[in-house]
Design a protein around this motif. Structure first.
Motif, PDB file in Angstrom:
ATOM      1  N   UNK A 202       0.829  -1.209   0.000  1.00  0.00           N
ATOM      2  CA  UNK A 202       0.000   0.000   0.000  1.00  0.00           C
ATOM      3  C   UNK A 202       0.862   1.257   0.000  1.00  0.00           C
ATOM      4  N   UNK A 203       1.969   1.225   0.740  1.00  0.00           N
ATOM      5  CA  UNK A 203       2.900   2.363   0.731  1.00  0.00           C
ATOM      6  C   UNK A 203       3.478   2.549  -0.665  1.00  0.00           C
ATOM      7  N   UNK A 204       3.861   1.432  -1.308  1.00  0.00           N
ATOM      8  CA  UNK A 204       4.389   1.524  -2.672  1.00  0.00           C
ATOM      9  C   UNK A 204       3.362   2.155  -3.608  1.00  0.00           C
ATOM     10  N   UNK A 205       2.104   1.714  -3.522  1.00  0.00           N
ATOM     11  CA  UNK A 205       1.070   2.232  -4.419  1.00  0.00           C
ATOM     12  C   UNK A 205       0.758   3.697  -4.137  1.00  0.00           C
ATOM     13  N   UNK A 206       0.734   4.070  -2.853  1.00  0.00           N
ATOM     14  CA  UNK A 206       0.494   5.473  -2.498  1.00  0.00           C
ATOM     15  C   UNK A 206       1.614   6.354  -3.045  1.00  0.00           C
ATOM     16  N   UNK A 207       2.855   5.920  -2.840  1.00  0.00           N
ATOM     17  CA  UNK A 207       3.988   6.697  -3.345  1.00  0.00           C
ATOM     18  C   UNK A 207       4.010   6.726  -4.871  1.00  0.00           C
ATOM     19  N   UNK A 208       3.507   5.666  -5.505  1.00  0.00           N
ATOM     20  CA  UNK A 208       3.413   5.659  -6.972  1.00  0.00           C
ATOM     21  C   UNK A 208       2.530   6.805  -7.449  1.00  0.00           C
ATOM     22  N   UNK A 209       1.428   7.035  -6.746  1.00  0.00           N
ATOM     23  CA  UNK A 209       0.534   8.133  -7.126  1.00  0.00           C
ATOM     24  C   UNK A 209       1.154   9.492  -6.807  1.00  0.00           C
ATOM     25  N   UNK A 210       1.918   9.568  -5.726  1.00  0.00           N
ATOM     26  CA  UNK A 210       2.614  10.822  -5.400  1.00  0.00           C
ATOM     27  C   UNK A 210       3.658  11.138  -6.466  1.00  0.00           C
ATOM     28  N   UNK A 211       4.447  10.133  -6.828  1.00  0.00           N
ATOM     29  CA  UNK A 211       5.468  10.320  -7.869  1.00  0.00           C
ATOM     30  C   UNK A 211       4.809  10.697  -9.194  1.00  0.00           C
ATOM     31  N   UNK A 212       3.711  10.019  -9.495  1.00  0.00           N
ATOM     32  CA  UNK A 212       2.998  10.294 -10.739  1.00  0.00           C
ATOM     33  C   UNK A 212       2.537  11.755 -10.788  1.00  0.00           C
ATOM     34  N   UNK A 213       1.943  12.241  -9.700  1.00  0.00           N
ATOM     35  CA  UNK A 213       1.396  13.597  -9.681  1.00  0.00           C
ATOM     36  C   UNK A 213       2.494  14.657  -9.615  1.00  0.00           C
ATOM     37  N   UNK A 214       3.439  14.502  -8.684  1.00  0.00           N
ATOM     38  CA  UNK A 214       4.493  15.502  -8.538  1.00  0.00           C
ATOM     39  C   UNK A 214       5.431  15.510  -9.739  1.00  0.00           C
ATOM     40  N   UNK A 215       5.724  14.317 -10.278  1.00  0.00           N
ATOM     41  CA  UNK A 215       6.572  14.250 -11.462  1.00  0.00           C
ATOM     42  C   UNK A 215       5.922  14.909 -12.662  1.00  0.00           C
ATOM     43  N   UNK A 216       4.606  14.743 -12.760  1.00  0.00           N
ATOM     44  CA  UNK A 216       3.870  15.389 -13.849  1.00  0.00           C
ATOM     45  C   UNK A 216       3.985  16.902 -13.753  1.00  0.00           C
ATOM     46  N   UNK A 217       3.770  17.443 -12.556  1.00  0.00           N
ATOM     47  CA  UNK A 217       3.870  18.886 -12.374  1.00  0.00           C
ATOM     48  C   UNK A 217       5.304  19.359 -12.592  1.00  0.00           C
ATOM     49  N   UNK A 218       6.272  18.584 -12.097  1.00  0.00           N
ATOM     50  CA  UNK A 218       7.677  18.982 -12.217  1.00  0.00           C
ATOM     51  C   UNK A 218       8.141  19.016 -13.663  1.00  0.00           C
ATOM     52  N   UNK A 219       7.585  18.111 -14.498  1.00  0.00           N
ATOM     53  CA  UNK A 219       8.061  18.004 -15.872  1.00  0.00           C
ATOM     54  C   UNK A 219       7.303  18.891 -16.852  1.00  0.00           C
TER      55      UNK A 219
END
Length: 258
Positions: A202-219
């Protein structure tokens, strides 16, 4: 484990053909979700053909649980990225970008920050790649299948939370409620994994969504990361469950011939 080696090679070749620039992107950016839907019967056939007939039933079934989760996500992608319940085509991109524009009180661009390229890589990495690794490593290892279960559950909850936050339907909401929530709960119960591994998934999946969202904004918004680096990070995070499953803290490999 000759079958494992052949499957691993096939996995590498398949995703290389999917991601390497071979002139197919104009087609895939628009039709990748249709390709996923059409390959479902072949996935089921392949899993049935190579399924193990040895060992406890609950262990053998972990491969089919992984397959079921991937097929469920492909069905979800039909509603989310192809045709929603109102008959709108390719509505998810404009819906998300509209929500981002509203939340940030900025201009609404239906094509940014979530681009067609981003949608393609996010779904083929965090869904297809994770699902295929789970199928490939089961039944010897179930942590990748736990992570596939978690990404289904967390994504379903994100859709539901978005619907409450904006008091509106979002593409993918129906399958999140009817498919994702009950299937993920059933999958966790069938896998009967120790609580620490369920939490880790669950931690992996939660962080996957965080990376997905923040990486999208960052890029695409803050422009502090190249899109190619963002996509590479998504792929690396998608491979992490398979790499972690080799560590004893996450999973002890099952001595089961397949």
């Amino acid at each position: 484990m000759k079958c494992d080696r052949v499957s691993g090679i096939a996995l590498v070749i398949g995703f290389s053909l999917l991601w390497l620039p071979l002139g197919q992107y104009d087609f895939l950016y628009k039709h990748w979700m249709k390709l996923g839907l059409f390959m479902m019967p072949f996935l089921i056939l392949a899993a049935s053909s190579f399924g193990s007939r040895r060992g406890p039933v609950e262990i053998r079934n972990s491969k089919f649980i992984a397959l079921g989760l991937l097929c469920a996500y492909i069905i979800h992608q039909f509603e989310e990225h192809w045709i929603d319940i109102f008959g709108n085509v390719y509505a998810f991109q404009a819906s998300v970008n509209g929500m981002i524009g509203t939340a940030t009180e900025g201009p609404i661009d239906p094509t940014r920050p979530l681009t067609s390229e981003g949608i393609f890589v996010i779904n083929t990495a965090l869904v297809w790649l994770v699902g295929f690794v789970a199928i490939w490593t089961a039944p010897r290892k179930i942590f990748p299948t736990l992570c596939m279960t978690a990404i289904v559950l967390v994504n379903g909850l994100v859709h539901i939370a978005g619907a409450f936050a904006f008091s509106a339907y979002n593409p993918g909401l129906l399958t999140s409620i009817l498919v994702f929530l009950p299937l993920s709960v059933v999958a966790y119960r069938w896998l009967e994994a120790p609580g620490i591994r369920v939490i880790a998934s669950l931690v992996w999946a939660f962080l996957a969504h965080v990376i997905m969202a923040l990486g999208l904004m960052a890029s695409t918004v803050w422009e502090i990361m190249a899109p190619s680096a963002y996509y590479a990070l998504l792929v690396a995070w998608s491979l992490l469950p398979g790499l972690l499953s080799g560590l004893g803290i996450f999973e002890k490999e099952r001595s089961l011939e397949i």
